[in-house]
Design an enzyme around this catalytic site. Structure first.
Site, PDB file in Angstrom:
ATOM      1  CG  ASN A  61     -63.868   1.330 -88.415  1.00  9.43           C
ATOM      2  OD1 ASN A  61     -63.191   2.345 -88.651  1.00  9.43           O
ATOM      3  ND2 ASN A  61     -64.920   0.973 -89.140  1.00  9.43           N
ATOM      4  CB  SER A 116     -65.768  11.504-102.334  1.00 12.98           C
ATOM      5  OG  SER A 116     -65.982  11.096-100.988  1.00 12.98           O
ATOM      6  CB  THR A 152     -66.725   7.828 -95.044  1.00 15.82           C
ATOM      7  OG1 THR A 152     -66.183   7.647 -96.354  1.00 15.82           O
ATOM      8  CG2 THR A 152     -67.626   6.661 -94.671  1.00 15.82           C
ATOM      9  CG  HIS A 202     -36.778  25.048 -49.442  1.00 13.02           C
ATOM     10  ND1 HIS A 202     -37.665  24.046 -49.105  1.00 13.02           N
ATOM     11  CD2 HIS A 202     -36.005  25.240 -48.348  1.00 13.02           C
ATOM     12  CE1 HIS A 202     -37.446  23.660 -47.868  1.00 13.02           C
ATOM     13  NE2 HIS A 202     -36.437  24.360 -47.386  1.00 13.02           N
ATOM     14  CG  ASN A 203     -34.829  21.395 -48.658  1.00 10.89           C
ATOM     15  OD1 ASN A 203     -33.876  22.079 -48.279  1.00 10.89           O
ATOM     16  ND2 ASN A 203     -35.676  20.843 -47.810  1.00 10.89           N
ATOM     17  CD  GLU A 233     -31.782  24.847 -48.768  1.00  8.76           C
ATOM     18  OE1 GLU A 233     -31.543  24.989 -47.560  1.00  8.76           O
ATOM     19  OE2 GLU A 233     -32.940  24.833 -49.248  1.00  8.76           O
ATOM     20  CG  ASP A 253     -29.932  21.011 -46.812  1.00 16.06           C
ATOM     21  OD1 ASP A 253     -29.495  22.160 -46.783  1.00 16.06           O
ATOM     22  OD2 ASP A 253     -31.126  20.729 -46.588  1.00 16.06           O
ATOM     23  CG  HIS A 297     -34.784  17.538 -45.617  1.00 18.18           C
ATOM     24  ND1 HIS A 297     -36.143  17.576 -45.406  1.00 18.18           N
ATOM     25  CD2 HIS A 297     -34.295  18.647 -45.014  1.00 18.18           C
ATOM     26  CE1 HIS A 297     -36.456  18.654 -44.712  1.00 18.18           C
ATOM     27  NE2 HIS A 297     -35.347  19.313 -44.460  1.00 18.18           N
ATOM     28  CD  GLU A 337     -28.564  25.920 -44.826  1.00 19.90           C
ATOM     29  OE1 GLU A 337     -28.263  25.648 -43.639  1.00 19.90           O
ATOM     30  OE2 GLU A 337     -28.872  27.066 -45.199  1.00 19.90           O
ATOM     31  NE  ARG A 385     -32.210  30.111 -49.627  1.00 19.66           N
ATOM     32  CZ  ARG A 385     -32.653  29.097 -48.901  1.00 19.66           C
ATOM     33  NH1 ARG A 385     -32.699  29.206 -47.556  1.00 19.66           N
ATOM     34  NH2 ARG A 385     -33.056  27.978 -49.462  1.00 19.66           N
ATOM     35  CG  ASP A 445     -70.654  22.447 -67.779  1.00 17.80           C
ATOM     36  OD1 ASP A 445     -70.905  22.208 -68.966  1.00 17.80           O
ATOM     37  OD2 ASP A 445     -71.056  21.753 -66.829  1.00 17.80           O
ATOM     38  CG  ASP A 475     -65.530  21.202 -65.949  1.00 21.77           C
ATOM     39  OD1 ASP A 475     -66.575  21.793 -66.300  1.00 21.77           O
ATOM     40  OD2 ASP A 475     -65.433  19.962 -65.888  1.00 21.77           O
TER      41      ASP A 475
END
Length: 811
Positions: free
Chosen positions: A151, A187, A191, A307-308, A337, A339, A352, A386, A594, A697, A750
């Protein structure tokens, strides 16, 4: 440091403005631009947003998630909106890992600058914190408090505390939880407020297993004397001869009490601080800086490769962006890379080819490379080109490469002489190398440089005339695989470009080519039908990394040079590993290889790089935009050596006479036994944050990747309903034949009896970088970023096995 942040929140004008809140436009695309109200929380660690100034707020990001803040001029998206908004009003928040950037447009330049300066200040302060400071940071507890205070009245009832415990992944006995609550409620108000909540949290996070350990090694159970701590470091942590000096350093670093430091003793709090620190981490701190020999030839290193690189999505419809290069380079990638295809208005583009992926300008890629090439590593960067461009746009490529990269671009051998082996990363510091196709050999280039005269220079400049332009007769030297050269005179009408077609495509018969012209069949018609012709100016930029086709290991040995490199699809490379593992090892000891992902991986998925590293392949290119097991292994290997992108291969992968075959490992490699006692976990995150009552778990899975016989895994039992402080206390045992190549991956999952277990966190590291003893493993997300403070606590012990007799198989 924590108090420094709090001080700045009340004095720094930018942070004060951010705490008041600012209405800005959140931008996702050219058509998606919506107003949002952003506000820095009072903890100085989190930013929330709402649809309007007084609307319902929700968390947007934590300062610890932010990597940096960029100006609007540096954002592709904001630059595309420059006609609508001044770029000075925009900025980009860049996050760690693969989380998309957040582009924002403020209503004024002043507001944008307030946020840029303020955010960068907080990022710098948080980055400079160590782990203990982050745990002590009030913002961390303040965030917990706000999550529990349903709240928002500034105090927490016991019901709100119970709700918070579930949010924190804790299933706790109600009577025990209420007892902790009452102890903290000093206190007696029923709370918890401020300091009371801090006290409750500290009681909640008490490490019982560490306390028991401490009492085991302490004579009086209250402190570790200097001698006791030295014994602990020597016997348990395997620090050996360093133990005495290290003990004094660690006490001075982690003991919170000044009197304890003076007396050279370590309290329980100091002991826990040490275990949770970098010095207590499983990753050997000696492997974090540059610790390897960087003066060996490039062939002797594994090289972090992409790659790419331009793609940030899939291979068919994904977005091309310079952000792909920025992310790869900032994570230490040393081979990217590019292209390149013909683009509109004479400007080459990168994408690509023959797909629906978006296009970006080649010159923007080169400018980005220039800016980020050496931010994460000073060692050489390889541009794997490339090239699919026509002659004219290749010349444009050359202009951009030479003008933008300037002296960073390597365009000749280091000393102008013919080398006998590839240079080292140390020699190539700060240099960008072009990998690609080349006309002729490096020897030819160096001979031409020596023999060049003024008239020859003039003819070379004339050779850049467009197709169909007249030129003087040219003598063409055909050289293929170091065989005898043949000279053919081209007719006057023949443009110089034709001379390079034959060098590029050895299966073309020159006589037939000239007969076509004599039969009134235009030469340019043939040129259009043939594959792209390589421009000599672009060819000249390829020095040490000439691309050549692979035929066989024997063919490479007999016909190729050390400065030539072959590329293999993952399918071809894996086949060679199985069929000719030892030949592949010997090949990679003198020539670069490569490997790239299969073309069938249209979703930008990855393959396991370990199988290719086992034979010494240097550049195993990965789709870095895709997280998962394979990228965890790649990141794990290159985490060492300052993350510079170069890792020295084991000596048996650097010897051209090596007898090593990963498919049939024999002595002299010594096997080792690994014992892993998985002790406990700390503050594991929830898998599903949308389900308040869902508690994990957890189980721990230890995976080993190396040569085929070494690749295995084991796991603990799961702990039911406890992600906050689960205890396992189980020991797992492994026998590894070639530890020099082994990678360890610790995964927390888990448990789900109905389906596949859910991923919680992981950490991957090389066997050779692992510390023994009691160690914490700080978990990373799928994206490879910290999920602090989540960790697991383990005990590691490595034992040497007796060397097998000659000829005895290690299977």
């Amino acid at each position: 440091m924590a108090s420094l942040i709090q001080d700045r929140l009340t004095t720094d004008q930018d942070l004060l403005q951010m705490q008041e809140g600012t209405l800005m436009r959140k931008v996702r695309s050219k058509s998606w631009k919506k107003p949002r109200y952003f506000r820095l929380q009072n903890d100085g660690m989190t930013v929330w947003h709402a649809r309007q100034a007084r609307g319902s707020e929700k968390p947007t990001f934590s300062i610890s998630d932010v990597e940096t803040v960029r100006k609007g001029h540096d954002s592709e998206l904001l630059r595309s909106l420059a006609d609508e908004f001044p770029l000075e009003q925009g900025f980009t928040i860049v996050f760690h890992g693969r989380r998309p950037n957040l582009d924002l447009i403020a209503n004024s330049v002043k507001e944008a600058q307030n946020w840029m300066r303020g955010l960068q200040l907080l990022v710098d302060l948080v980055t400079s914190m160590d782990q203990k400071e982050r745990l002590d940071q009030p913002g961390w507890l303040s965030d917990l408090f706000q999550r529990g205070d349903k709240n928002q009245d500034g105090r927490m009832t016991f019901e709100e505390v119970r709700r918070l415990l579930r949010l924190m992944n804790v299933e706790m006995d109600q009577e025990y939880a209420f007892g902790l609550f009452q102890e903290a409620d000093m206190s007696n108000s029923g709370t918890l407020e401020g300091e009371e909540f801090v006290y409750f949290y500290q009681a909640l996070t008490k490490r019982t297993e560490v306390h028991e350990m401490f009492e085991q090694f302490s004579d009086d159970g209250q402190k570790l004397t200097l001698l006791e701590f030295v014994d602990f470091l020597r016997e348990e942590q395997k620090e050996r001869e360093r133990a005495s000096d290290l003990a004094l350093e660690l006490i001075d670093r982690y003991e919170p009490s000044e009197s304890g430091k003076l007396r050279h003793v370590l309290s329980l709090d100091g002991f826990l601080s040490y275990l949770c620190s970098k010095d207590g981490d499983i990753f050997n701190p000696a492997c974090l800086p540059i610790y390897q020999d960087m003066t060996q030839p490039l062939t002797h290193y594994f090289i972090n490769s992409s790659h790419n690189t331009y793609l940030v999505g899939d291979q068919l419809c994904g977005q091309s962006s310079v952000e792909g290069y920025i992310r790869a380079l900032k994570r230490g990638c040393r081979c990217v890379e590019v292209d390149v295809w013909d683009g509109p208005n004479g400007e080459p583009i990168v994408y690509h080819g023959h797909t629906l992926t978006s296009r970006i300008l080649f010159k923007d890629v080169v400018a980005t490379v220039k800016q980020y090439a050496f931010q994460a590593s000073e060692y050489p960067l390889i541009l794997s080109l490339e090239n699919h461009c026509t002659w004219e746009q290749q010349l444009t490529m050359v202009r951009h490469l030479t003008e933008i990269l300037d002296d960073q671009l390597l365009s000749s051998t280091l000393d102008g002489l013919l080398p006998t082996q590839l240079p080292s990363p140390e020699q190539l510091k700060g240099k960008i190398l072009v990998k690609g196709k080349k006309l002729g050999t490096l020897e030819d280039d160096l001979e031409d440089e020596e023999e060049v005269t003024e008239p020859q220079l003039e003819r070379q400049q004339g050779s850049e005339l467009p197709l169909g332009s007249p030129s003087e007769p040219v003598t063409l030297e055909l050289s293929h695989l170091n065989k005898d050269k043949k000279k053919v005179m081209c007719p006057l009408f023949c443009p110089p470009i034709c001379c390079h077609i034959v060098a590029q495509a050895s299966n073309i018969n020159l006589g037939s080519l000239l007969l076509l012209e004599q039969d009134s069949i235009p030469l340019h018609f043939f040129l259009q039908k043939s594959r792209s012709v390589l421009c000599p100016a672009l060819s000249a930029l390829v020095v040490y990394l000439k691309s050549v086709s692979f035929r066989s290991f024997t063919h490479s040995k007999e016909n190729y040079h050390f400065y030539e490199i072959s590329s293999f699809s993952e399918t071809k490379a894996k086949s060679l590993v199985k069929e000719a593992g030892n030949e592949f090892v010997q090949h990679n000891a003198w020539q670069l290889s490569r490997v790239y992902p299969s073309g069938l991986r249209t979703d930008s998925s990855n393959y396991n790089p370990q199988e290719l590293w086992n034979v010494g392949c240097q550049m195993v290119a990965m789709n870095m935009q895709t997280a998962g097991l394979e990228m965890d292994i790649c990141d794990g290997l290159f985490r060492q050596n300052s993350g510079c992108g170069y890792v020295l291969k084991p000596d048996f992968l650097r010897d051209i006479q090596s007898s090593f075959n990963p498919e049939k490992p024999l002595s002299p490699f010594k096997a080792q036994t690994l014992l892993v006692q998985v002790i406990s976990g700390q503050q594991l995150p929830k898998v599903n944050n949308t389900k308040e009552r869902s508690i994990v778990d957890p189980l721990v899975r230890v995976e080993i990747y190396g040569i085929r016989p070494d690749t295995t895994c084991q796991e603990t039992n799961y702990v039911e309903n406890n992600g906050f402080n689960p205890y396992w206390g189980q020991t797992l045992c492994f026998r590894v034949l070639v530890p020099e190549l082994a990678m360890l991956r610790f995964v927390v999952q888990d448990y789900d009896w109905k389906s596949r277990n859910d991923f919680i966190g992981q950490y991957t590291l090389p066997w050779t970088c692992m510390k023994q003893g009691y160690r914490h493993i700080h978990l990373l997300s799928k994206d490879g970023i910290s999920i602090h403070p989540a960790s697991i606590f383990v005990y590691i012990c490595i034992r040497e096995m007796e060397e097998l007799q000659p000829g005895e198989s290690e299977f």
